[in-house]
Design a protein around this motif. Structure first.
Motif, PDB file in Angstrom:
ATOM      1  N   PHE A 191     -46.273  -7.178 -14.509  1.00  0.00           N
ATOM      2  CA  PHE A 191     -46.660  -8.410 -14.648  1.00  0.00           C
ATOM      3  C   PHE A 191     -46.143  -9.081 -15.977  1.00  0.00           C
ATOM      4  N   ILE A 192     -46.961  -8.623 -17.048  1.00  0.00           N
ATOM      5  CA  ILE A 192     -46.752  -9.222 -18.449  1.00  0.00           C
ATOM      6  C   ILE A 192     -45.503  -9.243 -18.805  1.00  0.00           C
ATOM      7  N   VAL A 193     -44.609  -8.192 -18.398  1.00  0.00           N
ATOM      8  CA  VAL A 193     -43.104  -8.116 -19.021  1.00  0.00           C
ATOM      9  C   VAL A 193     -42.381  -9.574 -18.228  1.00  0.00           C
ATOM     10  N   ALA A 194     -43.042  -9.592 -16.787  1.00  0.00           N
ATOM     11  CA  ALA A 194     -42.091 -10.686 -15.938  1.00  0.00           C
ATOM     12  C   ALA A 194     -42.666 -11.929 -16.698  1.00  0.00           C
ATOM     13  N   GLN A 195     -43.841 -12.093 -17.263  1.00  0.00           N
ATOM     14  CA  GLN A 195     -44.201 -13.248 -18.063  1.00  0.00           C
ATOM     15  C   GLN A 195     -43.543 -13.561 -19.349  1.00  0.00           C
ATOM     16  N   GLY A 196     -42.692 -12.564 -19.754  1.00  0.00           N
ATOM     17  CA  GLY A 196     -42.074 -12.780 -20.985  1.00  0.00           C
ATOM     18  C   GLY A 196     -42.663 -12.087 -22.272  1.00  0.00           C
ATOM     19  N   LEU A 197     -43.702 -11.432 -21.846  1.00  0.00           N
ATOM     20  CA  LEU A 197     -44.542 -10.421 -22.952  1.00  0.00           C
ATOM     21  C   LEU A 197     -43.306  -9.097 -23.301  1.00  0.00           C
ATOM     22  N   LYS A 198     -43.646  -8.567 -24.556  1.00  0.00           N
ATOM     23  CA  LYS A 198     -42.903  -7.442 -24.874  1.00  0.00           C
ATOM     24  C   LYS A 198     -43.989  -6.334 -24.934  1.00  0.00           C
TER      25      LYS A 198
END
Length: 112
Positions: free
Chosen positions: A15-22
């Motif tokens: 989820f966080i990767v899909a939100q643009g976080l690394k």
């Protein structure tokens, strides 16, 4: 960690990767405890606690992050930060999963 906990952490990481976080690391451990996920949002370092419950009954996932757990997370993050120079801006988030519902609580733990 049991299978449900591992699945919740994987769902949160995706989820966080899909939100643009690394995603920087998972399950960072030290003598004080463990941080489930560490990620970057631009220049901000984010310590993420993942909590999962099969249902929101009995308070749900968010209510399970008691003050003692928050203090343990802060101490653990402080030790992690000792490995970095210069110190980046930081925040504590939680990803709470109740059944099929996922809620991202940003900046929800304060390290006074």
């Amino acid at each position: 960690m049991n299978g449900l906990g591992a699945a919740a952490e994987q769902r949160a990481a995706d989820f966080i990767v899909a939100q643009g976080l690394k995603l920087i690391t998972r399950n960072w451990r030290c003598r004080f405890g463990e941080i489930d996920l560490i990620a970057k949002d631009g220049k901000t370092l984010i310590f993420i606690e993942v909590r999962s419950r099969s249902s929101p009954n009995f308070g749900g996932a968010a209510s399970s992050i008691q003050r003692s757990k928050q203090e343990k997370l802060i101490r653990t993050a402080q030790l992690y930060l000792q490995t970095l120079s210069p110190l980046p801006p930081c925040r504590f988030d939680a990803i709470c999963i109740d059944g099929d519902d996922l809620v991202w609580l940003k900046d929800c733990i304060q390290a006074n």
